[in-house]
Scaffold this motif. Structure first.
Motif, mmCIF file in Angstrom:
data_model
loop_
_atom_site.group_PDB
_atom_site.id
_atom_site.type_symbol
_atom_site.label_atom_id
_atom_site.label_comp_id
_atom_site.label_asym_id
_atom_site.label_seq_id
_atom_site.Cartn_x
_atom_site.Cartn_y
_atom_site.Cartn_z
ATOM 1 N N GLU A 1 0.862 -1.182 0.000
ATOM 2 C CA GLU A 1 0.000 0.000 0.000
ATOM 3 C C GLU A 1 0.897 1.231 0.000
ATOM 4 N N ALA A 2 0.408 2.299 -0.604
ATOM 5 C CA ALA A 2 1.174 3.550 -0.659
ATOM 6 C C ALA A 2 0.965 4.334 0.638
ATOM 7 N N ASN A 3 1.624 3.899 1.704
ATOM 8 C CA ASN A 3 1.566 4.595 2.988
ATOM 9 C C ASN A 3 2.950 4.546 3.634
ATOM 10 N N GLU A 4 3.069 5.057 4.845
ATOM 11 C CA GLU A 4 4.365 5.107 5.528
ATOM 12 C C GLU A 4 4.982 3.726 5.729
ATOM 13 N N GLN A 5 4.172 2.742 6.034
ATOM 14 C CA GLN A 5 4.685 1.402 6.296
ATOM 15 C C GLN A 5 4.933 0.609 5.020
ATOM 16 N N GLY A 6 4.258 0.990 3.941
ATOM 17 C CA GLY A 6 4.422 0.289 2.681
ATOM 18 C C GLY A 6 3.497 -0.907 2.517
ATOM 19 N N TYR A 7 2.619 -1.142 3.493
ATOM 20 C CA TYR A 7 1.662 -2.251 3.399
ATOM 21 C C TYR A 7 0.384 -1.913 4.160
ATOM 22 N N ALA A 8 -0.672 -2.650 3.821
ATOM 23 C CA ALA A 8 -1.942 -2.552 4.543
ATOM 24 C C ALA A 8 -2.180 -3.882 5.247
ATOM 25 N N LEU A 9 -2.839 -3.847 6.394
ATOM 26 C CA LEU A 9 -3.132 -5.019 7.187
ATOM 27 C C LEU A 9 -4.626 -5.033 7.468
ATOM 28 N N LEU A 10 -5.315 -6.081 7.012
ATOM 29 C CA LEU A 10 -6.756 -6.228 7.234
ATOM 30 C C LEU A 10 -7.002 -7.498 8.033
ATOM 31 N N THR A 11 -8.017 -7.480 8.892
ATOM 32 C CA THR A 11 -8.362 -8.674 9.664
ATOM 33 C C THR A 11 -9.842 -8.955 9.560
ATOM 34 N N ALA A 12 -10.200 -10.227 9.760
ATOM 35 C CA ALA A 12 -11.599 -10.650 9.799
ATOM 36 C C ALA A 12 -11.718 -11.760 10.828
ATOM 37 N N GLY A 13 -12.864 -11.830 11.485
ATOM 38 C CA GLY A 13 -13.077 -12.856 12.498
ATOM 39 C C GLY A 13 -12.599 -12.401 13.863
ATOM 40 N N GLU A 14 -12.836 -13.237 14.861
ATOM 41 C CA GLU A 14 -12.423 -12.925 16.228
ATOM 42 C C GLU A 14 -10.950 -13.207 16.422
ATOM 43 N N ARG A 15 -10.237 -12.220 16.867
ATOM 44 C CA ARG A 15 -8.804 -12.346 17.100
ATOM 45 C C ARG A 15 -8.448 -11.665 18.408
ATOM 46 N N ARG A 16 -7.423 -12.154 19.051
ATOM 47 C CA ARG A 16 -6.938 -11.489 20.263
ATOM 48 C C ARG A 16 -6.119 -10.255 19.893
ATOM 49 N N ARG A 17 -5.452 -10.311 18.765
ATOM 50 C CA ARG A 17 -4.662 -9.167 18.294
ATOM 51 C C ARG A 17 -5.510 -8.360 17.325
ATOM 52 N N ILE A 18 -5.588 -7.061 17.576
ATOM 53 C CA ILE A 18 -6.381 -6.207 16.700
ATOM 54 C C ILE A 18 -5.534 -5.048 16.182
ATOM 55 N N PRO A 19 -5.665 -4.735 14.895
ATOM 56 C CA PRO A 19 -4.909 -3.599 14.351
ATOM 57 C C PRO A 19 -5.539 -2.282 14.783
ATOM 58 N N ILE A 20 -4.717 -1.333 15.149
ATOM 59 C CA ILE A 20 -5.160 -0.010 15.573
ATOM 60 C C ILE A 20 -4.415 1.025 14.743
ATOM 61 N N ASP A 21 -5.151 1.987 14.179
ATOM 62 C CA ASP A 21 -4.513 3.067 13.435
ATOM 63 C C ASP A 21 -4.031 4.108 14.433
ATOM 64 N N PHE A 22 -2.748 4.406 14.393
ATOM 65 C CA PHE A 22 -2.152 5.384 15.296
ATOM 66 C C PHE A 22 -1.436 6.423 14.451
ATOM 67 N N ASP A 23 -2.112 7.513 14.163
ATOM 68 C CA ASP A 23 -1.560 8.594 13.336
ATOM 69 C C ASP A 23 -1.007 8.088 12.009
#
Length: 105
Positions: A63-85
């Motif tokens: 993805e064209a962003n600072e990290q160079g990738y996008a992360l998507l999740t589906a379903g119940e997970r203990r780890r959740i992605p959070i957008d931080f600035d």
């Protein structure tokens, strides 16, 4: 333009695994890697996330962003992605709250 895509699944239905292996290679159980166009990637993700059942999935693609990738999740997970600035960080939910709280993604 096709780009490298990685999709990790846990406890998904067999028909989802079959659909993924038509487009991607499964080098380890539940881990799919392939070079996909954005259209194919988005359609596969739509099918996977709609058919989750008790399972879970994580999709990572360039993805064209600072990290160079996008992360998507589906379903119940203990780890959740959070957008931080503009950066995607991964937060842990306490196990005792997993049943009561819905994931934001």
């Amino acid at each position: 333009m096709p780009s490298m895509t990685v999709l990790s699944t846990t406890a998904v239905p067999d028909h989802i695994r079959g659909a993924l292996t038509r487009w991607m290679t499964e080098p380890a159980p539940g881990l799919y890697v392939g070079t996909l166009s954005a259209r194919v990637r988005d359609e596969l993700w739509r099918v996977v996330s709609a058919s989750m059942g008790e399972g879970a999935a994580v999709l990572i693609h360039p993805e064209a962003n600072e990290q160079g990738y996008a992360l998507l999740t589906a379903g119940e997970r203990r780890r959740i992605p959070i957008d931080f600035d503009g950066l995607t960080l991964v937060a842990f939910r306490p196990e005792e709250f997993m049943e009561d709280v819905e994931a934001p993604f």
